[in-house]
Scaffold this active site. Structure first.
Site, short mmCIF file in Angstrom:
data_model
loop_
_atom_site.label_atom_id
_atom_site.label_comp_id
_atom_site.label_asym_id
_atom_site.label_seq_id
_atom_site.Cartn_x
_atom_site.Cartn_y
_atom_site.Cartn_z
N GLY A 102 0.80 -1.22 0.00
CA GLY A 102 0.00 0.00 0.00
C GLY A 102 0.83 1.27 0.00
O GLY A 102 0.30 2.35 0.22
N TYR A 140 -4.11 -5.05 -10.33
CA TYR A 140 -3.69 -5.16 -11.74
C TYR A 140 -4.72 -4.52 -12.67
O TYR A 140 -4.36 -3.80 -13.61
CB TYR A 140 -3.46 -6.62 -12.13
CG TYR A 140 -2.38 -7.31 -11.33
CD1 TYR A 140 -1.17 -6.69 -11.05
CD2 TYR A 140 -2.57 -8.60 -10.85
CE1 TYR A 140 -0.18 -7.32 -10.32
CE2 TYR A 140 -1.58 -9.25 -10.12
CZ TYR A 140 -0.39 -8.60 -9.85
OH TYR A 140 0.58 -9.24 -9.13
#
Length: 174
Positions: A102, A140
């Site tokens: 993150g 993704y």
């Protein structure tokens, strides 16, 4: 967070081996399934015709992990060829230690692999992801990746173990 992405070296193979084991646990596999040692990574990644290349994410000393690691992520990739499209890359692994997720490290690693591909005139980057790994699939997709399983109906097929041995044994003899 401050980090840098750089080409992996022989000295990084121990860290990569550690993270490969962490990835196996994350992917709900047993550590006994990881057969590759850091010595094999050194041999196969730094021989005359390397089987793969890799990048690592490294943080400064002040941001090292709880265990004292500065190499906190890696991606391993290799070049392939599409008979329809030409030069291509396959990203075997993309991994960031849990406490560093993150923070842009995974995206940085993946973007750097794409940059390497573009420099080598590749037309695409391919990889696989577990169907249960929704956070990765969403990551993704947010970057623009297409799920070709659904789009084109392609399936990844594998021979290994005895089936691989049997297939090789059935090759026509010279």
């Amino acid at each position: 967070m401050d980090f840098k992405i750089r080409a992996g070296t022989k000295d990084d193979c121990k860290d990569m081996s550690r993270m490969i084991k962490e990835l196996a646990v994350f992917e709900k596999k047993g550590l006994d399934e990881v057969k590759t040692s850091h010595e094999e990574l050194e041999k196969d990644g730094f021989c005359q015709n390397p089987f793969f290349e890799f990048l690592v994410a490294e943080v400064p000393e002040e941001h090292k992990s709880k265990e004292g690691f500065r190499v906190v992520g890696y991606t391993l990739y290799y070049y392939t060829f599409s008979t329809w499209k030409g030069r291509a890359m396959y990203m075997e692994d993309l991994y960031v230690m849990e406490e560093f997720r993150g923070k842009g490290i995974g995206g940085g690693l993946m973007s750097k692999v794409a940059e390497m591909g573009k420099k080598n005139l590749c037309v695409r980057l391919q990889f696989s992801v577990s169907d249960w790994n929704t956070p990765a699939r969403e990551f993704y997709a947010a970057k623009g990746a297409q799920d070709i399983t659904e789009k084109d109906g392609w399936h990844f097929i594998r021979f290994e173990g005895q089936e691989f041995d049997d297939l090789a044994e059935s090759a026509p003899k010279d």
